[in-house]
Design a protein around this motif. Structure first.
Motif, PDB file in Angstrom:
ATOM      1  N   ASP A 109     -16.910  42.702 -93.335  1.00  0.00           N
ATOM      2  CA  ASP A 109     -16.263  43.827 -93.998  1.00  0.00           C
ATOM      3  C   ASP A 109     -14.761  43.791 -93.738  1.00  0.00           C
ATOM      4  N   ASN A 110     -14.006  44.287 -94.679  1.00  0.00           N
ATOM      5  CA  ASN A 110     -12.549  44.337 -94.532  1.00  0.00           C
ATOM      6  C   ASN A 110     -12.173  45.660 -93.857  1.00  0.00           C
ATOM      7  N   VAL A 111     -12.515  45.757 -92.576  1.00  0.00           N
ATOM      8  CA  VAL A 111     -12.243  46.962 -91.796  1.00  0.00           C
ATOM      9  C   VAL A 111     -11.631  46.551 -90.456  1.00  0.00           C
ATOM     10  N   GLU A 112     -11.181  47.536 -89.732  1.00  0.00           N
ATOM     11  CA  GLU A 112     -10.520  47.290 -88.440  1.00  0.00           C
ATOM     12  C   GLU A 112     -11.487  46.675 -87.425  1.00  0.00           C
ATOM     13  N   ASP A 113     -10.951  45.803 -86.579  1.00  0.00           N
ATOM     14  CA  ASP A 113     -11.761  45.276 -85.488  1.00  0.00           C
ATOM     15  C   ASP A 113     -11.404  45.939 -84.153  1.00  0.00           C
ATOM     16  N   GLU A 114     -10.406  46.821 -84.176  1.00  0.00           N
ATOM     17  CA  GLU A 114     -10.029  47.593 -82.992  1.00  0.00           C
ATOM     18  C   GLU A 114      -9.541  48.961 -83.439  1.00  0.00           C
ATOM     19  N   LEU A 115      -9.849  49.974 -82.652  1.00  0.00           N
ATOM     20  CA  LEU A 115      -9.341  51.317 -82.895  1.00  0.00           C
ATOM     21  C   LEU A 115      -8.898  51.921 -81.571  1.00  0.00           C
ATOM     22  N   LEU A 116      -7.845  52.705 -81.629  1.00  0.00           N
ATOM     23  CA  LEU A 116      -7.363  53.449 -80.479  1.00  0.00           C
ATOM     24  C   LEU A 116      -7.244  54.897 -80.935  1.00  0.00           C
ATOM     25  N   PHE A 117      -7.950  55.794 -80.278  1.00  0.00           N
ATOM     26  CA  PHE A 117      -7.935  57.194 -80.695  1.00  0.00           C
ATOM     27  C   PHE A 117      -8.156  58.091 -79.476  1.00  0.00           C
ATOM     28  N   GLU A 118      -7.902  59.380 -79.674  1.00  0.00           N
ATOM     29  CA  GLU A 118      -8.013  60.339 -78.587  1.00  0.00           C
ATOM     30  C   GLU A 118      -9.127  61.341 -78.870  1.00  0.00           C
ATOM     31  N   VAL A 119      -9.918  61.609 -77.851  1.00  0.00           N
ATOM     32  CA  VAL A 119     -10.986  62.608 -77.915  1.00  0.00           C
ATOM     33  C   VAL A 119     -10.937  63.408 -76.618  1.00  0.00           C
ATOM     34  N   GLU A 120     -10.812  64.717 -76.741  1.00  0.00           N
ATOM     35  CA  GLU A 120     -10.815  65.593 -75.557  1.00  0.00           C
ATOM     36  C   GLU A 120      -9.819  65.106 -74.491  1.00  0.00           C
ATOM     37  N   ASP A 121      -8.614  64.765 -74.933  1.00  0.00           N
ATOM     38  CA  ASP A 121      -7.538  64.303 -74.043  1.00  0.00           C
ATOM     39  C   ASP A 121      -7.828  62.963 -73.365  1.00  0.00           C
TER      40      ASP A 121
END
Length: 156
Positions: A60-72
């Motif tokens: 799939d043409n999607v990200e292979d890494e994500l960086l995000f914040e949840v509950e600080d």
């Protein structure tokens, strides 16, 4: 926040379906790759928001890494193959530190892992389809409340 964490589902819906009752109770679902299309199926079955990356078996043409914040908490999500996780966490540890991650979620090995090192949680939920080195299929329910992280491994 209650977060379902799955990986390496490999399009085996009969096993994914066993996790659905648990995942429906979550506020967010995280899929660490292989197969990305399963994240769409899980979302359709649960109606829960999902964060997902592609794995080494995905095209799939999607990200292979994500960086995000949840509950600080800063979460770094990847499949793990690009960081040699089958040989240890040294490479992914360097990446985690470079992005100031509090939690690293990955798959690829099909082996459950839940360790803390230098105040960073490294979490691999194992595999819902093809477990290795264990005789059970697994995923994780992670609960983050008031800065505290509680991990519950679900064995199927």
């Amino acid at each position: 926040m209650k977060i379902g964490v799955v990986s390496d589902t490999h399009m085996m819906k009969k096993f994914i379906d066993k996790s659905i009752p648990y995942l429906k109770e979550c506020d967010l679902i995280i899929h660490a790759g292989d197969n990305f299309s399963d994240s769409k199926y899980i979302h359709n079955e649960t109606n829960v928001g999902i964060m997902a990356v592609k794995g080494n078996c995905d095209f799939d043409n999607v990200e292979d890494e994500l960086l995000f914040e949840v509950e600080d908490k800063i979460i770094f999500l990847c499949h793990g193959d690009k960081y040699g996780v089958k040989y240890g966490i040294d490479e992914i540890e360097q990446k985690a530190k470079s992005v100031n991650a509090d939690i690293v979620i990955f798959g690829h090995t099909h082996i459950p892992l839940n360790i803390e090192k230098d105040s960073i949680l490294y979490l691999n939920p194992g595999s819902l389809s093809l477990p290795r080195r264990v005789n059970y299929k697994s995923f994780v329910i992670m609960d983050i409340k008031q800065g505290q992280i509680n991990i519950k491994e679900i064995r199927l």
